[in-house]
Design a protein around this motif. Structure first.
Motif, PDB file in Angstrom:
ATOM      1  N   GLY A 230     -92.974 -28.387  92.936  1.00 26.22           N
ATOM      2  CA  GLY A 230     -92.213 -28.158  91.774  1.00 26.22           C
ATOM      3  C   GLY A 230     -91.991 -27.110  92.569  1.00 26.22           C
ATOM      4  N   SER A 231     -90.436 -26.451  91.435  1.00 20.13           N
ATOM      5  CA  SER A 231     -89.722 -25.587  92.202  1.00 20.13           C
ATOM      6  C   SER A 231     -88.929 -24.982  90.754  1.00 20.13           C
ATOM      7  N   THR A 232     -89.242 -25.633  89.425  1.00 21.21           N
ATOM      8  CA  THR A 232     -88.559 -24.645  88.464  1.00 21.21           C
ATOM      9  C   THR A 232     -89.670 -24.025  87.708  1.00 21.21           C
ATOM     10  N   GLY A 233     -88.962 -23.955  87.062  1.00 26.51           N
ATOM     11  CA  GLY A 233     -90.069 -23.225  85.783  1.00 26.51           C
ATOM     12  C   GLY A 233     -90.606 -23.987  85.028  1.00 26.51           C
ATOM     13  N   THR A 234     -90.728 -24.992  84.793  1.00 25.92           N
ATOM     14  CA  THR A 234     -92.638 -25.563  84.573  1.00 25.92           C
ATOM     15  C   THR A 234     -92.621 -26.620  84.931  1.00 25.92           C
ATOM     16  N   PRO A 235     -93.895 -26.957  85.890  1.00 25.04           N
ATOM     17  CA  PRO A 235     -94.420 -27.865  86.378  1.00 25.04           C
ATOM     18  C   PRO A 235     -94.134 -29.666  85.690  1.00 25.04           C
TER      19      PRO A 235
ATOM     20  N   GLY B  33     -88.516 -41.225  88.696  1.00 24.27           N
ATOM     21  CA  GLY B  33     -88.277 -40.359  87.706  1.00 24.27           C
ATOM     22  C   GLY B  33     -90.280 -39.501  87.295  1.00 24.27           C
ATOM     23  N   TYR B  34     -90.068 -38.283  86.663  1.00 27.20           N
ATOM     24  CA  TYR B  34     -90.776 -37.097  86.743  1.00 27.20           C
ATOM     25  C   TYR B  34     -90.697 -37.777  85.509  1.00 27.20           C
ATOM     26  N   PHE B  35     -92.298 -37.184  85.024  1.00 27.15           N
ATOM     27  CA  PHE B  35     -92.207 -37.552  83.398  1.00 27.15           C
ATOM     28  C   PHE B  35     -91.757 -36.570  82.420  1.00 27.15           C
ATOM     29  N   ARG B  36     -91.000 -36.753  80.880  1.00 21.10           N
ATOM     30  CA  ARG B  36     -90.267 -36.841  80.030  1.00 21.10           C
ATOM     31  C   ARG B  36     -89.573 -35.106  81.209  1.00 21.10           C
ATOM     32  N   ALA B  37     -88.592 -35.590  81.386  1.00 17.86           N
ATOM     33  CA  ALA B  37     -87.621 -35.001  82.526  1.00 17.86           C
ATOM     34  C   ALA B  37     -86.587 -35.546  82.781  1.00 17.86           C
ATOM     35  N   PRO B  38     -85.903 -35.698  81.769  1.00 16.47           N
ATOM     36  CA  PRO B  38     -84.137 -36.350  82.204  1.00 16.47           C
ATOM     37  C   PRO B  38     -83.456 -34.450  82.505  1.00 16.47           C
ATOM     38  N   ASP B  39     -83.528 -34.113  82.057  1.00 22.55           N
ATOM     39  CA  ASP B  39     -82.333 -33.254  83.116  1.00 22.55           C
ATOM     40  C   ASP B  39     -82.400 -32.570  84.213  1.00 22.55           C
ATOM     41  N   HIS B  40     -84.458 -32.767  84.817  1.00 18.03           N
ATOM     42  CA  HIS B  40     -84.332 -32.219  85.831  1.00 18.03           C
ATOM     43  C   HIS B  40     -84.271 -33.309  86.967  1.00 18.03           C
ATOM     44  N   ASN B  41     -84.888 -34.595  86.397  1.00 17.54           N
ATOM     45  CA  ASN B  41     -84.465 -35.800  86.520  1.00 17.54           C
ATOM     46  C   ASN B  41     -82.746 -36.198  87.252  1.00 17.54           C
TER      47      ASN B  41
ATOM     48  N   ARG C 115     -87.142 -26.025 104.034  1.00 16.68           N
ATOM     49  CA  ARG C 115     -87.279 -26.048 103.550  1.00 16.68           C
ATOM     50  C   ARG C 115     -86.270 -25.900 102.437  1.00 16.68           C
ATOM     51  N   HIS C 116     -85.404 -26.565 101.313  1.00 15.87           N
ATOM     52  CA  HIS C 116     -84.501 -26.316 100.943  1.00 15.87           C
ATOM     53  C   HIS C 116     -85.107 -25.755  99.512  1.00 15.87           C
ATOM     54  N   LYS C 117     -85.911 -26.272  98.683  1.00 19.65           N
ATOM     55  CA  LYS C 117     -86.737 -26.099  97.728  1.00 19.65           C
ATOM     56  C   LYS C 117     -86.831 -24.848  97.362  1.00 19.65           C
ATOM     57  N   ASP C 118     -86.996 -24.142  96.210  1.00 17.56           N
ATOM     58  CA  ASP C 118     -87.012 -22.690  95.957  1.00 17.56           C
ATOM     59  C   ASP C 118     -88.689 -22.227  95.880  1.00 17.56           C
ATOM     60  N   GLN C 119     -89.423 -23.072  96.392  1.00 14.95           N
ATOM     61  CA  GLN C 119     -91.207 -23.164  96.467  1.00 14.95           C
ATOM     62  C   GLN C 119     -91.927 -22.179  98.184  1.00 14.95           C
ATOM     63  N   ILE C 120     -92.697 -21.185  97.502  1.00 15.92           N
ATOM     64  CA  ILE C 120     -92.790 -20.623  98.278  1.00 15.92           C
ATOM     65  C   ILE C 120     -94.546 -21.831  99.050  1.00 15.92           C
ATOM     66  N   ASN C 121     -94.875 -22.079 100.376  1.00 15.04           N
ATOM     67  CA  ASN C 121     -96.406 -23.079 100.554  1.00 15.04           C
ATOM     68  C   ASN C 121     -96.820 -21.841 100.996  1.00 15.04           C
ATOM     69  N   ARG C 122     -97.944 -21.791 100.286  1.00 18.83           N
ATOM     70  CA  ARG C 122     -98.707 -20.576 100.364  1.00 18.83           C
ATOM     71  C   ARG C 122    -100.305 -21.564 100.448  1.00 18.83           C
TER      72      ARG C 122
ATOM     73  N   GLY D 157    -100.576 -24.402 101.730  1.00 12.78           N
ATOM     74  CA  GLY D 157    -100.985 -25.630 100.997  1.00 12.78           C
ATOM     75  C   GLY D 157    -100.799 -26.075  99.098  1.00 12.78           C
ATOM     76  N   GLU D 158    -100.585 -24.750  98.864  1.00 11.98           N
ATOM     77  CA  GLU D 158    -100.774 -24.352  97.665  1.00 11.98           C
ATOM     78  C   GLU D 158     -99.387 -24.260  97.264  1.00 11.98           C
ATOM     79  N   LYS D 159     -98.753 -25.147  96.762  1.00 10.17           N
ATOM     80  CA  LYS D 159     -97.584 -25.226  96.275  1.00 10.17           C
ATOM     81  C   LYS D 159     -97.394 -23.792  94.889  1.00 10.17           C
ATOM     82  N   ILE D 160     -96.159 -23.481  95.461  1.00 11.62           N
ATOM     83  CA  ILE D 160     -95.379 -22.434  93.796  1.00 11.62           C
ATOM     84  C   ILE D 160     -94.066 -22.575  93.720  1.00 11.62           C
ATOM     85  N   ALA D 161     -93.573 -22.838  92.265  1.00  8.78           N
ATOM     86  CA  ALA D 161     -93.110 -22.989  92.266  1.00  8.78           C
ATOM     87  C   ALA D 161     -92.069 -21.502  92.080  1.00  8.78           C
ATOM     88  N   ALA D 162     -91.189 -20.978  92.744  1.00 12.97           N
ATOM     89  CA  ALA D 162     -90.497 -19.703  92.755  1.00 12.97           C
ATOM     90  C   ALA D 162     -89.956 -19.171  90.983  1.00 12.97           C
TER      91      ALA D 162
END
Ligand code: J2J
Length: 546
Positions: free
Chosen positions: A195-200, A394-402, A431-438, A440-445
């Motif tokens: 992820g890179s958004t507010g919710t997983p 597409g992700y599950f129940r995420a139309p705007d993000h999709n 990486r372009h997405k706003d994510q931190i790869n710690r 291998g564990e991914k953190i959406a900023a």
């Protein structure tokens, strides 16, 4: 008619192509497992401590687990959040739920109440499956918090001492139920997005597409009945589950050895004792293995290959593997959304150590594009877009993000910057997405920033990644506070903010490694936080560790 936001299908013309090419075989996981039990019968499928589970047992255990779930009201179509450590019951639950036609949502052991409650509520989960205690943490306390936050939850199953919850283990003598017939084109399970958004985000994977990635991975990695795979990473992670992972090894009739911990003190003796031939590590863990093996690698004689993926691997570290571990290194670049690339076994070291290989499928479509979605020539870096027979639409129940994460013609915007070399191998360069790869564990900023903003003293917050010799990256929260001349010193603020994030139930790996308190955050001309400037500023600043 309201559009179905639960699952985005592939266009029918492509679905037909994937079926005709033999990728989608119309087989469900329960049918696949029954096939394995028939083919491999009394061979050992799993080893965990002194326990051996044969292929026949694996199938029978799934049927009994399904019967137990059904007796407690679970039905086909129910979504169930599963959070288990590396124990054989993980497979009973995974296969048991699918046997029933229910759909596991694969959470990681590190997730805490914030994430688990979100998954349960967002997916209207019928049940949550967990363990009594793991790594010093009591998951029953977490279950209580989750139950209060997710009213649709009907059941909590706990492995071990269940207290007021339902024991996960089926009662002795419970006969297996027959598998519920299911659609191979339907959702088998949900993976989680880095992820890179507010919710997983939840990633729906179908029987057809997931099994294709498993079969094809097992074949191209040359797995067979003599493969002994050490599962060192969390079982639920897409890499250790399917690339080719435990499912790939089971498909090939090999043996899976469960490591309760990934560290050399636990894994090296297991490699020796079980005759492990293959394992999968993230670069951070590989470095720990190398460090210990430089002193004594005698336990690793049976190891022939180490797969490394999940985060960038430095070529120097890759080059050290054959000498120090006595095994071939195989880079794997993948994502829970789908696309997986492998350096093919036998590739010359010069390429094997510096690229992440080729996609699994001849039908994986890969585009490397500039900021305007125009293709860039081979050899130049660009955004990686992909679609294909096992990449979601597409992700599950995420139309705007999709709408943002996929192009109108169905390419997934991976957020990775890659270069395609002549010959087609991919090299991940950024990486372009706003994510931190710690490690291998991914953190959406954004997820951490939103959580920080819920603290009454925080006026603005930005999470950035800083280079780290072991983890690859560690996280730094840059925070602007509301003016308060009598406020506490910076270190106390940092401690308080870390405690605030833990109270919100964020997984520990998402709690920033460092904090930087600033009078204001640097902004770009359009008023967005200038993260490159913040990164430079944070690197120059003294350590502020909560
Ligand atoms: C650089 N970055 C990488 C690599 C993943 C196999 C292997 C890994 C995953 C995985 C997976 C990388 N070099 N070798 O699901 O099946 C980063 C990229 C990617 C993101 C995906 C699999 N391998 N990455 O790591 O969903 O940024 O899957 O987009 O957790 O990890 O993360 P995740």
């Amino acid at each position: 008619m309201t559009p179905d936001t639960d699952f985005t299908p592939w266009p029918e013309v492509l679905a037909r192509t994937y079926r005709e090419a033999g990728y989608w075989q119309g087989e469900t996981f329960p049918a696949w497992l029954a096939g394995l039990a028939g083919r491999y019968g009394d061979r050992a499928a799993l080893r965990a401590g002194d326990l051996t589970v044969t292929y026949r047992d694996l199938h029978a255990r799934a049927g009994r687990q399904a019967a137990h779930f059904a007796a407690h009201g679970l039905r086909a179509g129910d979504r169930v959040v599963v959070q288990l450590p590396s124990v054989p019951e993980f497979f009973d639950v995974l296969f048991g739920l699918m046997h029933l036609g229910a759909r596991p949502i694969l959470a990681l052991p590190a997730h805490r109440a914030g994430e688990i409650a979100f998954f349960c509520a967002h997916a209207d989960a019928a049940a949550y499956v967990t363990v009594d205690r793991h790594a010093g943490f009591d998951h029953r306390g977490l279950a209580r918090e989750v139950r209060a936050a997710a009213p649709a939850l009907r059941q909590v199953f706990v492995l071990g001492d269940a207290q007021e919850f339902t024991p996960l283990t089926p009662p002795a003598g419970l006969p297996p139920v027959p598998a519920t017939p299911g659609e191979a084109g339907g959702v088998a399970l949900y993976q989680l997005s880095g992820g890179s958004t507010g919710t997983p985000k939840l990633i729906p994977r179908t029987h057809d597409d997931y099994l294709y990635s498993v079969r094809a991975s097992a074949e191209l990695c040359g797995l067979g009945g003599d493969t002994v795979y050490l599962a060192a990473l969390p079982l639920a992670h897409n890499f250790s589950l399917t690339s080719p992972g435990t499912l790939g090894v089971l498909h090939a009739g090999g043996r899976v050895v469960l490591a309760p911990q990934p560290t050399p003190d636990v894994t090296f003796p297991l490699v020796r004792h079980e005759g492990v031939t293959l394992t999968a590590l993230v670069p951070a863990l590989l470095q720990v293995w190398l460090h210990v093996a430089r002193r004594d690698a005698s336990a690793l004689a049976s190891l022939t290959r180490v797969q490394v993926g999940g985060a960038p691997l430095s070529p120097d570290v890759a080059r050290a593997v054959p000498d120090v571990l006595g095994a071939e290194v195989q880079q794997v670049f993948g994502m829970a959304e789908g696309l997986v690339t492998y350096v093919r076994p036998g590739t010359a070291p010069a390429l094997a150590c510096t690229t992440q290989g080729h996609p699994i499928s001849p039908h994986d479509e890969v585009r490397v594009v500039d900021d305007e979605d125009r293709d860039v020539p081979d050899g130049q870096p660009g955004h990686l877009l992909t679609r294909g027979p096992y990449t979601i639409r597409g992700y599950f129940r995420a139309p705007d993000h999709n709408a943002r994460a996929f192009t109108p013609d169905g390419y997934y915007r991976t957020g990775d910057i890659v270069t395609r070399l002549p010959g087609g191998a991919l090299r991940v360069t950024g990486r372009h997405k706003d994510q931190i790869n710690r490690g291998g564990e991914k953190i959406a900023a954004e997820e951490v920033e939103h959580a920080l903003l819920r603290h009454p003293q925080v006026a603005a917050a930005a999470l950035v990644g800083l280079p780290d010799p072991w983890l690859g990256e560690r996280s730094c929260a840059c925070v602007q506070l509301h003016p308060d001349p009598a406020g506490p010193p910076a270190r106390a603020v940092a401690r308080d903010l870390a405690a605030h994030l833990r109270r919100l139930g964020l997984a520990a790996f998402k709690v920033p490694d460092r904090f930087l308190i600033l009078p204001d955050l640097p902004r770009t001309a359009v008023g967005k936080v200038d993260k490159p400037a913040l990164r430079r500023c944070a690197q120059a600043a003294p350590d502020l560790i909560p």
